[in-house]
Design an enzyme around this catalytic site. Structure first.
Site: not given
Ligand code: NDP
Length: 246
Positions: A152, A156
């Protein structure tokens, strides 16, 4: 020269596409942009429009679906997307040693690949239009890091490089590309956290509380507005101070 507040750039004439705008943060962004006068189209997998908004089916991992969604927006509105909010995202948290290829690939392909596919398609219309706003919904985790969120966080933080590269490619064409980095936001995702963990997180946030979806939407709305015409390649944190300095 077109002034940032000229009629051509006022909200009323602008079409905004919000990916994953059917719920959570994306829905709040969609409603805020509509309130600001944009014609908002929600891109979501079901293609079902929430709360009176218009929607088109969109699966961000499929280029054909992205192309079809943008074509559908043009059919609905008669023009190109002027504001793209790349918000669709997933998390599949796992410690590094246990991270499966599927959890790695699907998170990167949705959060990073999906945002790039949508921005690539949006840029065509924006170049013709000679203006546009690309806004990428990242996370404080992208720069701050988080145990169990390697996939993740990579997806990002990658959005920062994407926005900055686009700024360099298309900055001279009236197109801005910026990132918002929300911290802990009151959503379905954080609602499920155990109360003791939430207390620990709150203690680490200078503001002493989680943020609201409307606070994220307000920041996106600003970056989408004519007033933000000279801001590009920026990362705007909306995290109550959690990630400051990062
Ligand atoms: P939700 O899980 O509530 O919503 C995610 C949205 O993304 C849904 O609309 C979902 O659509 C859509 N989506 C997921 N995968 C795809 C796909 N392959 N194609 C198209 N749409 C897809 O998330 P939040 O509202 O909490 O988060 C929104 C964004 O904000 C995400 O990018 C998230 O990473 C980021 N963020 C969230 C924080 C938080 O505290 N909640 C903090 C920091 C960042 P569907 O309904 O079809 O599943």
């Amino acid at each position: 020269m077109t002034s940032p507040t000229s009629p051509a750039l006022r909200g009323a004439e602008r079409t905004a596409l919000v990916t994953g705008g059917n719920r959570g943060i994306g829905l709040a962004i969609s409603l805020a942009l509509r309130e600001a006068g944009c014609r908002v189209i929600v891109g979501c997998r079901s293609g079902a429009a929430p709360q009176g908004l218009e929607a088109v089916p969109l699966e961000v991992t499929q280029t054909a679906s992205v192309d079809a969604a943008f074509d559908a927006v043009t059919q609905l509105t008669g023009g190109p997307v002027e504001v793209l909010v790349a918000n669709a995202g997933i998390a599949k948290d796992q410690l590094l040693m246990r991270l499966s290829d599927d959890d790695l690939d699907s998170v990167l392909d949705t959060n990073l690949g999906g945002a790039i596919r949508c921005a690539r398609r949006a840029s065509k219309g924006m170049i013709r239009l000679k203006r546009g706003r690309l806004i990428f919904v990242s996370s404080v985790v992208g720069l701050y890091g988080s145990a169990g969120q390697v996939n993740y966080a990579a997806s990002k933080s990658g959005l920062v490089g994407v926005a900055r590269s686009i700024s360099r490619e298309l900055g001279g064409r009236g197109i801005t590309a910026n990132v918002v980095a929300p911290g802990f936001i009151d959503t379905a995702m954080t609602e499920g956290l155990p109360e003791d963990l939430k207390k620990k997180y709150r203690a680490a946030i200078p503001a002493g509380r989680f943020g609201t979806v409307d606070e994220v939407a307000a920041a996106v709305n600003f970056l989408a507005s004519p007033q933000a015409s000279y801001i590009t390649g920026a990362v705007l944190p909306i995290d109550g101070g959690l990630g400051m300095g990062n």
